[in-house]
Design an enzyme around this catalytic site. Sequence first.
Site, short mmCIF file in Angstrom:
data_model
loop_
_atom_site.label_atom_id
_atom_site.label_comp_id
_atom_site.label_asym_id
_atom_site.label_seq_id
_atom_site.Cartn_x
_atom_site.Cartn_y
_atom_site.Cartn_z
N CYS A 1 -2.88 7.77 7.86
CA CYS A 1 -3.56 6.47 7.77
C CYS A 1 -2.65 5.38 8.35
O CYS A 1 -1.46 5.60 8.54
CB CYS A 1 -3.84 6.13 6.31
SG CYS A 1 -5.06 7.18 5.53
N THR B 1 0.86 -1.17 0.00
CA THR B 1 0.00 0.00 0.00
C THR B 1 0.90 1.23 0.00
O THR B 1 1.93 1.26 0.67
CB THR B 1 -1.05 -0.02 1.14
OG1 THR B 1 -2.03 0.99 0.87
CG2 THR B 1 -0.44 0.24 2.50
N HIS C 1 -5.87 -0.85 4.85
CA HIS C 1 -5.40 0.54 4.88
C HIS C 1 -6.54 1.40 5.43
O HIS C 1 -7.48 1.72 4.72
CB HIS C 1 -5.04 0.95 3.44
CG HIS C 1 -4.49 2.35 3.29
ND1 HIS C 1 -3.59 2.67 2.30
CD2 HIS C 1 -4.73 3.49 3.95
CE1 HIS C 1 -3.30 3.97 2.38
NE2 HIS C 1 -3.99 4.49 3.37
#
Lengths: 161, 204
Positions: free
Chosen positions: A29, A23, A46
Site C-alpha cells: 500500500c 498510518t 492510505h
Amino acid sequence: MSEVIKVGIADWKICSAPDTITTIGLGSCVGIVIYTIGDSFCGLLHIMLPSSKEIRNNANRSKFADTGIEDLVSALEKKGMKRIQMRAKIAGGAKMFQFTSKSDIGTIGDRNVDSVKNVLKEYNIPIVSEDCGADYGRTISFDLDTKMLTVRCAGRADKQI
Amino acid sequence: MNNQDLTGMKLDVLKEIGNIGAGNATTSLSILLNNNLRMELPIVKIMNFDEVPERVGGAETIVSAVLTHFKGDVSGMILFILELEEAKNLAGSMLGKKYEEGFIEFDHMDKSALKEVGNILMSSYLSSISTLTNLQVHTEPPAICVDMAGSVLDLPLIELGQIGDNALVIDSKFLDKDEPIDGFLMFVADEESYDKIFKSLGII
C-alpha cells in the site's frame, strides 16, 4: 492536549496542529500526505490499489489512488487549502513477498507508486520527498510543526523525509 | 462473501476439513521432524480481514508469514502466520538453534525451515479439501516474509479486496516436547470456489 490520529487501510483523514497523523504497516500500500507550508492542517491517505477503473468492486473510493487523491484534495480545498500551494510526501509500495512465479500481484507495490505519482502530477502537486519500494513494511507519521514525515521500519533506524 | 453466508452447516464442513487437514499435517510433520513436534486439533473461525492483524497482537507486531497461491477448480491463497518469537521457537527446534532476543533477520536456512513447515501444513489442508470434494487444487511455490503484521497482510488484503472482506482462520497449536508454539493458517478463497466446495459436497 495533542492526539495521534490513526488512518486505517483504504481510508483518509485530515489532521490539525498540534495533533499528529499516522498510518501503520504500509506494505505494498502507499501512504500520501498532502500539506502546505502555511496551513496548520494536512491530509493523509492510505491506498491499496492503483486505479478504480480496473476493478468492479470500487464502492470504497479511498481504496484507490485516483479516487482517493481526488476526494482528499477536494476535502482539503473545502477547508481552505489552496491547490497551488499543496505539497506531497509519499511512502510505501514495497514488494513484501518474493514469488518465484511471475504474477501481476507481485508488482502491485510498484504499480501503486506509479499511479500515485501520475495522479499527483495531474493535480500539479509536487512530491517533496518519498521512501518507496524495497522489500520491507513502513509505519509513517507526519508532524505539522516541522512538516517532516517519519518512516519507521522493523529492525532499521527511523528515517525523516 | 458475507459473514452470514458462512454459518451452521457450511462452517461445520470447513471445520471438519480443517480437522482432517490438521490430521494429515501432523503425520507429515512428525515424519519430517522425527516426532519432535505434535499438533493439537485446530479451531476454525471466520474473521473479518481487519481483525487478522489483531489476532497476532496488532498491525505493528512482527510476524513470519508463508504465503502460497493455489489454483485449479478452486483458487485463492493460504498463509501460515507465526509471531516472531514463535517462529524462532519453531525454526530453532527444527534446526537445533538458539536465536538472539528481539528483532532478528532470519537467514536463508531459517526461512527455508519455516517455509517447509508452512508448505506441509498448507498442502495438507488443501489436499484434504481436494480428497473430500474431488476438486483439483494445485499449489504454487511458497514465499516468506518477516515484517510488521499490517504490512505483511496488505498483499492478501489487496487480492481479497477485489473479492470479499473475510477470511477463514484455522488456529493451530504445535507442541514441541513441552513448549507450545502458537500459529495459524489463514485460508482465503473467492466466492465461486466456496460455492464449488459446498456444491460438490451436496450442501447447496
